[in-house]
Motif scaffolding. Structure first.
Motif, short mmCIF file in Angstrom:
data_model
loop_
_atom_site.label_atom_id
_atom_site.label_comp_id
_atom_site.label_asym_id
_atom_site.label_seq_id
_atom_site.Cartn_x
_atom_site.Cartn_y
_atom_site.Cartn_z
N THR A 122 -1.82 13.08 -6.74
CA THR A 122 -2.82 13.54 -7.70
C THR A 122 -2.13 14.30 -8.83
OG1 THR A 122 -3.30 15.36 -6.17
CG2 THR A 122 -4.87 13.58 -6.22
N ARG A 123 -1.02 14.97 -8.49
CA ARG A 123 -0.26 15.65 -9.54
C ARG A 123 0.35 14.64 -10.52
NH1 ARG A 123 4.11 18.52 -7.06
NH2 ARG A 123 2.80 19.03 -5.28
N LEU A 124 0.67 13.45 -10.00
CA LEU A 124 1.22 12.40 -10.87
C LEU A 124 0.11 11.65 -11.63
CD1 LEU A 124 3.92 10.83 -8.49
CD2 LEU A 124 4.36 12.22 -10.53
N GLY A 125 -1.13 12.05 -11.42
CA GLY A 125 -2.23 11.43 -12.16
C GLY A 125 -2.98 10.35 -11.41
N PHE A 126 -2.70 10.22 -10.10
CA PHE A 126 -3.41 9.21 -9.31
C PHE A 126 -4.76 9.78 -8.85
CE2 PHE A 126 0.72 7.50 -9.39
CZ PHE A 126 0.74 6.22 -8.86
N ARG A 127 -5.67 8.86 -8.57
CA ARG A 127 -6.98 9.21 -8.06
C ARG A 127 -7.05 8.69 -6.61
NH1 ARG A 127 -11.62 6.30 -7.76
NH2 ARG A 127 -10.78 4.41 -8.72
N VAL A 128 -7.80 9.38 -5.75
CA VAL A 128 -7.94 8.93 -4.37
C VAL A 128 -9.10 7.94 -4.27
CG1 VAL A 128 -8.47 9.63 -1.99
CG2 VAL A 128 -7.01 11.07 -3.43
N ALA A 129 -8.82 6.77 -3.67
CA ALA A 129 -9.86 5.76 -3.48
C ALA A 129 -10.08 5.55 -1.98
CB ALA A 129 -9.44 4.44 -4.13
N GLU A 130 -11.31 5.23 -1.63
CA GLU A 130 -11.61 5.01 -0.22
C GLU A 130 -12.37 3.72 -0.04
OE1 GLU A 130 -13.63 8.73 0.65
OE2 GLU A 130 -11.94 9.32 1.91
N GLY A 131 -12.32 3.20 1.19
CA GLY A 131 -13.04 1.97 1.49
C GLY A 131 -13.44 1.94 2.95
N PRO A 132 -14.22 0.93 3.32
CA PRO A 132 -14.70 0.84 4.72
C PRO A 132 -13.58 0.50 5.70
CG PRO A 132 -15.32 -1.12 3.50
CD PRO A 132 -14.71 -0.19 2.50
N GLU A 133 -13.73 0.97 6.94
CA GLU A 133 -12.74 0.65 7.97
C GLU A 133 -13.03 -0.70 8.61
OE1 GLU A 133 -12.05 3.90 10.67
OE2 GLU A 133 -11.69 5.30 9.02
N ILE A 134 -14.26 -1.16 8.51
CA ILE A 134 -14.57 -2.53 8.92
C ILE A 134 -14.55 -3.39 7.66
CG2 ILE A 134 -16.34 -4.05 9.90
CD1 ILE A 134 -17.24 -1.78 11.68
N GLU A 135 -13.71 -4.40 7.68
CA GLU A 135 -13.54 -5.23 6.49
C GLU A 135 -13.90 -6.68 6.78
OE1 GLU A 135 -13.32 -5.25 3.55
OE2 GLU A 135 -12.51 -3.35 2.85
N ASP A 136 -14.08 -7.43 5.71
CA ASP A 136 -14.27 -8.87 5.92
C ASP A 136 -12.94 -9.57 5.63
OD1 ASP A 136 -14.05 -9.19 3.10
OD2 ASP A 136 -16.18 -8.72 2.91
N ASP A 137 -12.90 -10.81 6.03
CA ASP A 137 -11.67 -11.60 5.94
C ASP A 137 -11.15 -11.69 4.51
OD1 ASP A 137 -10.02 -13.68 7.67
OD2 ASP A 137 -10.34 -14.58 5.68
N TRP A 138 -12.08 -11.81 3.56
CA TRP A 138 -11.66 -11.99 2.17
C TRP A 138 -10.90 -10.76 1.66
CZ3 TRP A 138 -12.20 -10.16 -2.84
CH2 TRP A 138 -11.72 -11.03 -3.85
#
Ligand SMILES: [Zn+2]
Length: 346
Positions: A122-138
């Motif tokens: 975050t100090r380097l300017g990145f943002r934290v992204a999140e997603g589901p732990e159950i995913e689909d094949d695609w």
């Protein structure tokens, strides 16, 4: 009669005075003033006296009753006070006793490392992204350039989720799917890290768990080069393992990057000379590479205009190295004596 009356007055006073408890006082009251007490019988006998006697004795009866009642009330008040004093004493809080300090927890080493990595980026300017732990094949495979018959799918034995009507749901094997979801949800530029839990069909041993944690990074922008990737990884290595760290990149194959690289960090124990921790002076820490043009295209980005890099590092891997933990299973044993070593909560 008058004699009996005086006798009862003396007996009553003595009985009330002698009562040591409220219960004893109540018993004395029954014995002195109760319906069957001599005093009451005497009172009832007044009717059989002639008028002049009745007036004289009656007056004395009234006076004695008043005195006995007063004596009874006085004693009752005294005993009640004593009871209350005892209760107060029993309920007393001794403010000078040492308190019982609530046991403070401490942050889990994985949480400490994850927070530190997040802070670095975050100090380097990145943002934290999140997603589901159950995913689909695609999202988990196809968008990352891993088609159905690709050997990478057999390399990582996946845990599928049995939900009727959804045959292709699985517990995500990488946090890479978050990269896909991020690119689908916004136009470039992208500077994100995706920390999170991932799942593989692994038998637990000293270096493997079926549930573990990764942090992936993704950058997509105009003019991003391999040098940006190396610079970013070097910055991370220095932040996590010390200012003198260097990184080296060797060729590696991952379907979703081209070229791909295996990234080593110069050993923080021996400074790259070679020791028991590293062997030859280098610690292989993570995989990285330039985002494959096909992956950009899968997400609707123009690969002619945009380039990017991605990397993924295991939180457990960093924790084991940082804290010299010999067995990854110690992280999930739940042994408080082990966990207590990692400092206090913040
Ligand atoms: Zn070393």
């Amino acid at each position: 009669m008058l004699e009996t009356l005086e006798g009862e007055l003396a007996r009553g006073r003595a009985a009330f005075e002698a009562a040591a408890t409220l219960q004893e006082l109540e018993d004395a009251q029954v014995s002195v003033l109760g319906r069957k007490a001599p005093f009451s019988q005497l009172q009832r006998g007044l009717g059989s006296l002639d008028e002049s006697q009745r007036r004289e004795v009656g007056a004395r009866v009234n006076a004695v009753r008043t005195e006995l009642t007063a004596s009874l009330d006085t004693r009752r008040a005294t005993l009640q006070e004593a009871v209350e004093a005892t209760l107060l004493q029993e309920d007393r809080i001794d403010m000078t006793l040492p308190g019982r300090r609530p046991r403070a927890g401490s942050l889990h080493p994985l949480t400490l490392v994850e927070r530190e990595v997040i802070e670095v980026f975050t100090r380097l300017g990145f943002r934290v992204a999140e997603g589901p732990e159950i995913e689909d094949d695609w999202h988990n495979f196809q968008a990352l350039n891993i088609p159905t018959d690709h050997p990478a799918r057999t390399m990582k034995d996946s845990l599928f989720v049995a939900i009727p009507g959804h045959p292709e749901l699985l517990l995500r094997t990488e946090t890479s799917a978050v990269q896909i979801r991020t690119m689908q949800s916004q136009p470039p530029p992208v500077y994100v890290i995706a920390p999170g839990r991932v799942y593989r069909r692994e038998t637990a041993d000293a270096t493997h768990l079926a549930v573990f944690h990764q942090v992936e990074g993704l950058v997509v922008d105009e003019g991003i080069t391999f040098a940006d990737l190396k610079g970013t990884l070097e910055a991370m290595a220095k932040e996590l393992f010390g200012e003198r760290r260097r990184v080296r990149l060797g060729p590696a194959y991952f379907p979703f990057v081209e070229p791909g690289a295996e990234v080593g960090v110069s050993c923080f124990k021996c400074d790259g000379v070679g020791c028991r921790v590293c062997g030859n002076g280098w610690i292989e820490l993570l995989g990285a590479g330039m985002v494959h043009p096909q992956v950009l295209e899968n997400c609707g980005y123009d690969p002619e205009r945009y380039t990017g890099f991605a990397f993924g590092v295991g939180i457990e891997r960093i924790a084991l190295l940082r804290y010299a933990i010999p067995d990854i299973r110690m992280l999930v044993d739940g042994d408080v004596r082990f966990l207590e070593q990692f400092g206090t909560a913040s």
